[in-house]
Design an enzyme around this catalytic site. Structure first.
Site, mmCIF file in Angstrom:
data_model
loop_
_atom_site.group_PDB
_atom_site.id
_atom_site.type_symbol
_atom_site.label_atom_id
_atom_site.label_comp_id
_atom_site.label_asym_id
_atom_site.label_seq_id
_atom_site.Cartn_x
_atom_site.Cartn_y
_atom_site.Cartn_z
ATOM 1 N N HIS A 121 57.861 -12.028 4.934
ATOM 2 C CA HIS A 121 56.799 -12.999 5.198
ATOM 3 C C HIS A 121 55.804 -13.086 4.034
ATOM 4 O O HIS A 121 55.097 -14.062 3.906
ATOM 5 C CB HIS A 121 56.053 -12.591 6.471
ATOM 6 N N ASN B 278 48.997 -16.093 10.936
ATOM 7 C CA ASN B 278 48.763 -17.209 11.855
ATOM 8 C C ASN B 278 47.310 -17.685 11.877
ATOM 9 O O ASN B 278 46.974 -18.606 12.619
ATOM 10 C CB ASN B 278 49.240 -16.866 13.271
ATOM 11 N N ASP C 24 56.952 -18.172 2.513
ATOM 12 C CA ASP C 24 58.366 -17.914 2.787
ATOM 13 C C ASP C 24 58.936 -19.041 3.628
ATOM 14 O O ASP C 24 58.215 -19.703 4.371
ATOM 15 C CB ASP C 24 58.525 -16.578 3.519
ATOM 16 N N ASN D 10 54.072 -20.457 11.218
ATOM 17 C CA ASN D 10 52.740 -20.296 11.807
ATOM 18 C C ASN D 10 51.615 -20.354 10.783
ATOM 19 O O ASN D 10 50.518 -20.833 11.082
ATOM 20 C CB ASN D 10 52.663 -18.989 12.593
#
Length: 194
Positions: free
Chosen positions: A19, A65, A89, A110
């Protein structure tokens, strides 16, 4: 001035996860140049760093997020959203493939969703960095650490990422930047053996 926003999660436990690929590439780019930028501004949800030339970085200090909070605070301080370049990513692109886009949906990401909701627009440029092929459950995959074979492929990303930043630093506008990288806006960052 272009502002890079490497999306990711804070803390050492997330540093080497899929991520955080945008942050990883930016950190490697800085290390290769022996650069240790000193923050120029701190927001409640992010920190602004000078890079080189016409580039600076806004690093969110929140979890993925909530990435949009830093972008909103930077926008309120005068950083124009159309001068942001999100580095993130992308599970739908293979590892070693990137795509530069000027706008578009969040694709289920997100971090992107948070940025778009906070800024009220999807017209934010982004460099999509492939981490695929992905495995389910997706949360475990994106928060998982790189494997040894993946690390070998990551080493080959440094030069094309540096080239992208070089092109960006010299660009007055973003239109056509993807075409300079590759006519379709895609490029193979890692060449597979033929």
């Amino acid at each position: 001035m272009w502002t890079l926003v490497p999306l990711g999660n804070p803390g050492p436990e997330y540093q080497d996860t899929r991520h955080n690929l945008g942050r990883l590439l930016l950190q490697r780019w800085l290390a290769d140049r022996n650069l240790a930028p000193v923050p120029t501004k701190r927001f409640p949800s992010g920190t602004l760093y000078p890079l080189t030339g016409q580039l600076q970085a806004l690093v969110p200090t929140t979890y993925m997020n909530l990435s949009g909070e830093a972008c909103l605070q930077a926008s309120a301080a005068g950083i124009y959203p159309r001068r942001l370049i999100l580095l993130h990513d992308d599970k739908d692109l293979p590892l070693g493939v990137g795509r530069f886009r000027l706008d578009g949906s969040d694709g289920g990401h997100n971090g992107l969703r948070s940025v778009f909701e906070c800024l009220g627009t999807e017209e934010i440029a982004r460099l999509r960095l492939g981490i695929g092929p992905f495995e389910r459950p997706l949360a475990d995959f994106v928060l998982g650490h790189w494997t040894d074979p993946e690390w070998e492929r990551l080493d080959a990303l440094d030069a094309p990422f540096a080239r992208f930043l070089e092109l960006l630093s010299a660009a007055e506008t973003l239109s056509g930047l993807g075409n300079q990288v590759n006519p379709a806006g895609f490029w193979n960052l890692v060449r597979d053996p033929e």
